[in-house]
Design a protein around this motif. Sequence first.
Motif, PDB file in Angstrom:
ATOM      1  N   ARG A 494       8.951  22.366   7.378  1.00  0.00           N
ATOM      2  CA  ARG A 494       9.221  23.857   6.965  1.00  0.00           C
ATOM      3  C   ARG A 494       7.546  24.326   6.777  1.00  0.00           C
ATOM      4  O   ARG A 494       7.359  25.638   6.982  1.00  0.00           O
ATOM      5  CB  ARG A 494      10.151  24.389   5.877  1.00  0.00           C
ATOM      6  N   ILE A 495       6.663  23.500   6.711  1.00  0.00           N
ATOM      7  CA  ILE A 495       5.091  24.008   6.437  1.00  0.00           C
ATOM      8  C   ILE A 495       4.699  24.518   7.650  1.00  0.00           C
ATOM      9  O   ILE A 495       4.558  23.719   8.853  1.00  0.00           O
ATOM     10  CB  ILE A 495       4.368  22.984   5.663  1.00  0.00           C
ATOM     11  N   ASP A 496       4.364  25.890   7.628  1.00  0.00           N
ATOM     12  CA  ASP A 496       3.891  26.370   8.695  1.00  0.00           C
ATOM     13  C   ASP A 496       2.413  27.179   8.726  1.00  0.00           C
ATOM     14  O   ASP A 496       1.980  27.531   9.662  1.00  0.00           O
ATOM     15  CB  ASP A 496       5.019  27.443   9.387  1.00  0.00           C
ATOM     16  N   GLY A 497       1.859  26.914   7.608  1.00  0.00           N
ATOM     17  CA  GLY A 497       0.633  27.524   7.235  1.00  0.00           C
ATOM     18  C   GLY A 497       0.697  28.942   6.913  1.00  0.00           C
ATOM     19  O   GLY A 497      -0.288  29.910   6.883  1.00  0.00           O
ATOM     20  N   GLN A 498       1.795  29.548   6.795  1.00  0.00           N
ATOM     21  CA  GLN A 498       2.128  31.013   6.456  1.00  0.00           C
ATOM     22  C   GLN A 498       3.190  31.176   5.233  1.00  0.00           C
ATOM     23  O   GLN A 498       3.009  32.232   4.469  1.00  0.00           O
ATOM     24  CB  GLN A 498       2.748  31.652   7.955  1.00  0.00           C
TER      25      GLN A 498
END
Length: 565
Positions: A494-498
């Motif tokens: 789930r880590i997307d940088g946002q």
Amino acid sequence: MTHRIVVIGGGPGGSTAATLLARQGFDVTLFEREIFPREHVGESLLPASIPILENLGVIEEIEAAGFTPKYGATMVWGKNPEPWSWHFAETNASYPHAYQVWRPTFDQMLLRNAKRSGVAVHEGSRVVDVNLDDSDRSSLAVESASGETQMHEADWIVDASGQYGFLATRLDLRTNDEFFRNLAVYSYFRGAERLPEPDAGNIFIEAYEHGWSWAIPLPDDVMSVGVVVDAAWGASRLAGQSPEDFYRGQLSLTGRTAAMLADAELIDDARVIRDWSYTSQRLVGDRFILVGDAACFIDPLFSSGVHLAMSSAVLAAAYVTSALRDPEMQEPAAEVYTQLYMQQYHQFREMAALFYASNRTSDSYFWEARRLTQTSDDVSPREAFIAAVAGQPPQGYERVVLERGEAPADFVQGVAAVESERERRDAEMARLIDAAWPDRSPMLNAVPTLAAGVQLARKPVIGDGQFEWGAVMTSPSRPQGAPISMVVAALATRIDGQGTVRALLNDLFEGVPQQQQTQLLPGLLTALRVLYVDGMIASWSTAQNPPSPFSPREAGGDAESLPPA
């Protein structure tokens, strides 16, 4: 006669693999060309092997055998010509010592244990030929002590034939390591002087003009003593004299080793081992796997031989078990086996190369050549080794390179840079996690970004006696990957940088009971911290909203809706 699995060789690697495979319920036959007990050099064990011996069920027998406890090593090496010691307890609180074993007895213990575990052991039986071309089974020709030859079939072959390398030689898989083209001459003394306490059980290693010597204290007042020299130089000298004369002449050039042997009696012939460092181009093939020295061998400076044999045997047994039970697992597990074995091998190799390059106690052709040719073109293992030194050393030798030797400047600078970065990242994470109140941690409002090249993959991971499908996070510097739990993998995807950590957790915990959310939260925050310190997460940015307590979402599902951590 058909056997599901044939093991070639009854040394530590073969006995370990055969025992573990028999415990899995397979029909296992082991062929050993010698009749035990047999003479074998390589008496010094590492603490990392003790858990394997415990798992095999032989540790009590080994403890009762009267082997010399080994608490560390004493060396004349590096910048100072005076002896210095280091101890396993400094880096391994769980296993602060190993043993100096008499290999004829030690190897026989492991082979007897294989018999007790249900392995059909045939000593005095030499595998002389193999046919791997059949699409269903391999066939082996085995010659008995009487000279009679019988054919045997196998679904799998575990080659643990040691430096003889039965399959690697026939398939032309070996590549010599040009840096470690050394030669050893060894024998045994009785009545040698021991090191003073508390180091009387240590291996003693001394650098001298033409190479280095070892002295290993064994039971019954026996000491294994060897010298390691350049292969070409040693061979030219041995051509004009007997091994014993060469051996005695080299020992006379040492300082403290010669003094320890002043009143000792040589009790055996001097033996020569030549050109002993190599790797294999493949470790796993169609229905065969290479274990221990049959796959690779590295200079014995750090007593790694028995450990690499036994640890690779554990992995090999798990691999064969998985390949026979789950054909889908066979190819990916072979890749993982190779990566794990070569990771260990390269760490020992780079460590030994750095140790050679760091010695300044002697000036000669031997040492100058190894200082000049130390730098390797194989950058990836070197970088991985630097990261291991700066992170969590697997064996505990690595720090000595920096502390006692004169290691190459680029290595020292590389370690310092990695350590400094890890310390900075860990300190940053300490400020973002509230251990007492994880639901109020500032990390909840931070935005993580994965490092370039980091990937999540479904790969085999070592489980209970076999490989199992699991989640692995890989990066360019760690292609073998780091196994992570399914719930950590679910969060990492789930880590997307946002999104903030709070948002990621809210999405992850959809349908999960509040009590389980609360239980999982501290572990997940810790996992994110570890991934950041290890470089899998590249950076954190701070969200604009002020921190607020994490509130578990209402869940309509049950505990089964989230994989266990």
